[in-house]
Design a protein around this motif. Structure first.
Motif, PDB file in Angstrom:
ATOM      1  N   TYR A   1     -12.531  60.356  71.038  1.00 31.85           N
ATOM      2  CA  TYR A   1     -12.033  61.695  71.243  1.00 31.85           C
ATOM      3  C   TYR A   1     -10.498  61.735  71.074  1.00 31.85           C
ATOM      4  O   TYR A   1      -9.920  62.498  70.300  1.00 31.85           O
ATOM      5  CB  TYR A   1     -12.266  62.251  72.380  1.00 31.85           C
ATOM      6  CG  TYR A   1     -11.350  63.122  73.120  1.00 31.85           C
ATOM      7  CD1 TYR A   1     -11.211  64.467  72.738  1.00 31.85           C
ATOM      8  CD2 TYR A   1     -10.641  62.857  74.251  1.00 31.85           C
ATOM      9  CE1 TYR A   1     -10.312  65.505  73.258  1.00 31.85           C
ATOM     10  CE2 TYR A   1      -9.598  63.961  74.829  1.00 31.85           C
ATOM     11  CZ  TYR A   1      -9.453  65.007  74.401  1.00 31.85           C
ATOM     12  OH  TYR A   1      -8.585  65.993  74.859  1.00 31.85           O
TER      13      TYR A   1
ATOM     14  N   GLU B   1      -8.298  63.451  67.922  1.00 27.69           N
ATOM     15  CA  GLU B   1      -7.108  64.286  68.251  1.00 27.69           C
ATOM     16  C   GLU B   1      -5.942  63.912  67.396  1.00 27.69           C
ATOM     17  O   GLU B   1      -4.763  64.651  67.124  1.00 27.69           O
ATOM     18  CB  GLU B   1      -6.596  64.313  69.588  1.00 27.69           C
ATOM     19  CG  GLU B   1      -7.610  65.187  70.790  1.00 27.69           C
ATOM     20  CD  GLU B   1      -7.463  66.653  70.652  1.00 27.69           C
ATOM     21  OE1 GLU B   1      -6.508  66.943  69.953  1.00 27.69           O
ATOM     22  OE2 GLU B   1      -8.436  67.260  71.148  1.00 27.69           O
TER      23      GLU B   1
ATOM     24  N   ARG C   1     -13.759  68.341  72.828  1.00 27.06           N
ATOM     25  CA  ARG C   1     -12.781  68.865  73.841  1.00 27.06           C
ATOM     26  C   ARG C   1     -13.661  69.710  75.207  1.00 27.06           C
ATOM     27  O   ARG C   1     -13.200  69.389  76.272  1.00 27.06           O
ATOM     28  CB  ARG C   1     -11.817  70.056  73.476  1.00 27.06           C
ATOM     29  CG  ARG C   1     -10.830  69.304  72.392  1.00 27.06           C
ATOM     30  CD  ARG C   1      -9.933  70.453  71.737  1.00 27.06           C
ATOM     31  NE  ARG C   1      -8.746  69.740  71.062  1.00 27.06           N
ATOM     32  CZ  ARG C   1      -8.100  70.633  70.322  1.00 27.06           C
ATOM     33  NH1 ARG C   1      -8.099  72.013  70.248  1.00 27.06           N
ATOM     34  NH2 ARG C   1      -6.971  69.724  69.674  1.00 27.06           N
TER      35      ARG C   1
ATOM     36  N   ARG D   1     -12.454  67.491  78.380  1.00 26.78           N
ATOM     37  CA  ARG D   1     -11.529  68.400  78.977  1.00 26.78           C
ATOM     38  C   ARG D   1     -12.115  69.298  79.756  1.00 26.78           C
ATOM     39  O   ARG D   1     -11.706  69.412  81.073  1.00 26.78           O
ATOM     40  CB  ARG D   1     -10.704  69.251  78.088  1.00 26.78           C
ATOM     41  CG  ARG D   1      -9.879  68.494  77.035  1.00 26.78           C
ATOM     42  CD  ARG D   1      -8.927  69.537  76.088  1.00 26.78           C
ATOM     43  NE  ARG D   1      -8.187  68.686  74.953  1.00 26.78           N
ATOM     44  CZ  ARG D   1      -7.235  69.301  74.530  1.00 26.78           C
ATOM     45  NH1 ARG D   1      -7.003  70.580  74.436  1.00 26.78           N
ATOM     46  NH2 ARG D   1      -6.901  68.430  73.507  1.00 26.78           N
TER      47      ARG D   1
END
Lengths: 202, 202
Positions: free
Chosen positions: A17, A21, A115, A119
């Motif tokens: 991840y 990004e 995400r 997140r």
């Protein structure tokens, strides 16, 4: 244009991840395209005897700390998912379908899947969550869910994972560019210097 | 002065060698003393089920490449030793003796042991090689070899390794400062920022 960076990742990989990004910006700085390859670390581990990092004795608790601290170091939002690790066939298959049918949205779809998992703590192993993410980009959730379950896509993912293993991919994230291998989000500075300062000998 | 950085390493660890070449400068930049702790990764691996990196399937060949490339990245001379990994009781014990009897030379002695192994391809598992390195710093090789075989030093090393495991040390290099753990030479930039920007929350 010089050869692309092959970027291999598993959706259950926190460092995958973090790399997702950062890798496109790196590619732009270096004048390299990036090809994104979802793969299944569980299948790879059957070849290598590897195991999920967080389950290793002693290393496990440290690794969760390192994931959170690394995200802070890079300035990337991160929450450790409450269900972890997860099976990643479904998001991986959906991404393959998106790459083939709507390539312009495929990277955004991939990032969005990462995400919502890292997140927003949503379990992207579930088809309905994958469908929700696709719907968020304007696609029909039912279509994406059906596509992700097609035999054709399943076989393609299997073949892609086999190809990755053949190329030496044993972890996530993993990068291959100009036949050079780099493993880990923490190797991106090295990858970048290797590309910009001309493939030094060592 | 703020708390010291505890630096744990095994002499058979290439990344431990790279860290040994860098950690004192980092400590000076951050205003922290560095305490060097030789330990035995083989004993640690009995607790953790770890194995020497170079012996792991797929990861093994990559790791040798990464060791050489990392050294080049940091600008540190490096040659992969022809005998690897090695047992490191002897150099570790000699360093303990040096720390207790000639502390002003102990770090230089440690670095020199690392260098003859990872630059000059000399097998520092051998007592006579350890003696040669001590002699190069002006010590009597026979004295150092005898000291490294004393029961007292052997027991101290055992106790130190147990303490390291208790503190969560599972690899080399490993750093603990202000109760924060960092594993790997590649975490030194994070360790430095963590110290200089004030132990950020994550």
């Amino acid at each position: 244009m010089a050869g692309a960076i092959d970027f291999y990742f598993d959706f259950s990989s926190p460092y995958g991840y973090l790399a997702a990004e950062m890798i496109e910006d790196l590619g732009q700085r270096c004048g390299r395209a990036v090809n994104w390859h979802p793969m299944l670390l569980g299948v790879v581990f059957k070849s290598t005897g590897g195991q999920p990092l967080t389950m290793a004795p002693m290393k496990g608790p440290y690794s969760v700390l390192d994931m959170r601290r690394s995200a802070a170091f890079y300035g990337i939002p991160f929450n450790m998912p409450s269900v972890f690790p997860i099976a990643t066939q479904n998001p991986a298959r959906a991404v393959l379908w998106m790459q083939q049918n709507h390539p312009a949205h495929a990277k955004q779809f991939t990032l969005e899947l990462f995400r919502v998992f890292f997140r927003s703590n949503r379990d992207i192993s579930k088809l309905d969550v994958v469908g929700d993410v696709a719907a968020g980009l304007g696609y029909n959730a039912t279509d994406v869910i059906a596509a992700a379950q097609s035999e054709d896509i399943k076989n393609q993912l299997k073949a892609n994972v086999e190809t990755a293993i053949t190329r030496g991919v044993f972890g996530s994230p993993f990068f291959i560019v100009d036949n050079e291998q780099f493993w880990g989000a923490d190797r991106l500075p090295m990858l970048e210097r290797w590309l910009t300062q001309g493939a030094w000998k060592y």
